[in-house]
Design a protein around this motif. Structure first.
Motif, short mmCIF file in Angstrom:
data_model
loop_
_atom_site.label_atom_id
_atom_site.label_comp_id
_atom_site.label_asym_id
_atom_site.label_seq_id
_atom_site.Cartn_x
_atom_site.Cartn_y
_atom_site.Cartn_z
N LEU A 200 0.81 -1.22 0.00
CA LEU A 200 0.00 0.00 0.00
C LEU A 200 0.84 1.27 0.00
N VAL A 203 -0.08 4.60 -2.00
CA VAL A 203 -1.37 4.43 -2.68
C VAL A 203 -2.32 5.55 -2.28
N THR A 204 -2.87 6.24 -3.29
CA THR A 204 -3.81 7.33 -3.06
C THR A 204 -5.25 6.89 -3.31
N ASP A 205 -5.46 6.13 -4.38
CA ASP A 205 -6.80 5.64 -4.74
C ASP A 205 -6.69 4.12 -4.92
N PRO A 206 -6.90 3.35 -3.86
CA PRO A 206 -6.67 1.90 -3.94
C PRO A 206 -7.55 1.19 -4.96
N GLU A 209 -5.69 1.94 -8.23
CA GLU A 209 -4.25 1.65 -8.30
C GLU A 209 -3.90 0.20 -7.99
N LEU A 210 -4.72 -0.49 -7.21
CA LEU A 210 -4.39 -1.87 -6.84
C LEU A 210 -4.94 -2.87 -7.84
N TRP A 215 -7.23 -5.40 -4.24
CA TRP A 215 -8.36 -4.55 -3.84
C TRP A 215 -9.38 -5.38 -3.07
N PRO A 334 -0.28 5.09 4.31
CA PRO A 334 -0.59 5.33 2.90
C PRO A 334 -1.47 6.57 2.77
#
Length: 345
Positions: A200, A203-206, A209-210, A215, A334
């Motif tokens: 993580l 990570v700004t917007d999981p 971004e994941l 997720w 994060p």
């Protein structure tokens, strides 16, 4: 006055003249325990007595004093005005007796002194061992009786004088610790515990971004249940920080919750000390600091012990150990978790 001129026998306990010689230390300790318990059943458990025996001794004390000390409502006990007057006096007597016992222990002909400690698992595992090693150097005639217990059990043992020191979190004791001194030891940060595969960092917007599997993993929450209020605060944290999560397991032990995370079942919120595994942090976990108030760990001691050795030395040593301790492998928060969380987790 009766017709024959002789005094009529009183029908009220309040007419009986108290006799100090009839009072016993055992009765005073029973009174104190009942006054600090919600029910007779709880007081009997604290003292290790059968409830009928406790009730009998309490009745004898009231008869000796000459007045009722409690209003009895079902199994609930509420102090009368006389009981409220007596309680601080009894506390003074018990404190003096405890001081006397502690002082005489110095002249026990070489008998070893046992320091009895009850604490929550994480504190006993992480902070106590190095403190005990240090204490053994300065007090070679001292030995230790350690008991891992829940916060409620620790309070019970303190009230019944089965232990000298309690080690627990302040959010566990509330007002139940009246009569004891709370000595701060350490502020234990909360962390988000995730499987090693769930990275993580930054990570700004999981959700964007994941990868899909990570997720999904992030939204499987494993929650530790500790009382209704604590459970509500933890649920609020997840609802605010991970609004799409769903609970996959509820546990009553941080060790169990962290074990499930290590097995890849989900993520959990936990105090940092609970993640320390016998001097090592489990290699299959990642620990992320979160924006949540730390868990405040304290030593809970009777006031007469606060400045008395070896209790004073133990507390100071625990404070020193705690000041030097750091959670291994703790990662920065994060960005998507850098939001103020509900207070008093």
């Amino acid at each position: 006055m009766a017709m024959d001129g002789k005094p009529r026998e009183g029908r009220s306990l309040s007419r009986v003249q108290p006799k100090a010689s009839d009072l016993t230390l055992h009765q005073l300790r029973i009174f104190w325990a009942v006054a600090h318990s919600e029910t007779l059943t709880k007081a009997a458990k604290q003292l290790g007595l059968a409830q009928p025996s406790l009730s009998q001794q309490l009745g004898k004390l009231e008869a000796n004093i000459g007045t009722l000390l409690f209003h009895r409502r079902s199994n609930e006990m509420e102090l009368t005005e006389a009981g409220q007057f007596l309680l601080p006096k009894v506390e003074q007597v018990l404190r003096l007796i405890s001081d006397l016992e502690d002082g005489l222990a110095q002249f026990s002909g070489g008998e070893r002194l046992t320091l009895r400690i009850a604490g929550i698992n994480s504190v006993l595992r992480v902070l106590v061992p190095p403190a005990l090693r240090h204490m053994q150097e300065y007090y070679p005639g001292l030995d230790f009786d350690l008991q891992e217990s829940s916060p409620a059990e620790i309070l019970d043992m303190l009230y019944s004088r089965r232990v000298n020191v309690g080690l627990l979190a302040t959010n566990s004791v509330a007002q139940a610790s009246v009569g004891f001194v709370q000595v701060p030891l350490v502020e234990d940060p909360h962390v988000l515990v995730v499987p090693e595969s769930l990275v993580l960092d930054g990570v700004t917007d999981p959700e964007r971004e994941l990868p899909p599997d990570q997720w999904t993993m992030l939204n499987r929450s494993i929650q530790f249940i500790f009382g209704s209020q604590q459970a509500q605060r933890v649920a609020e944290w997840y609802d605010k920080l991970l609004p799409q999560h769903h609970v996959v397991a509820k546990c009553r032990s941080f060790d169990t919750a962290i074990g499930l995370v290590g097995a890849g079942a989900g993520v959990c919120l936990a105090p940092g000390l609970t993640t320390v595994q016998q001097n090592l942090t489990a290699t299959n976990l990642r620990l992320y600091r979160v924006q949540a108030p730390p868990r405040r760990i304290v030593a809970l001691v009777p006031s007469q012990y606060r400045r008395t050795e070896p209790y004073k030395g133990l507390i100071e040593t625990l404070q020193s150990v705690a000041a030097r301790h750091a959670i291994p492998g703790l990662l920065e928060t994060p960005p998507f978790l850098s939001i103020d969380a509900p207070s008093d987790l």
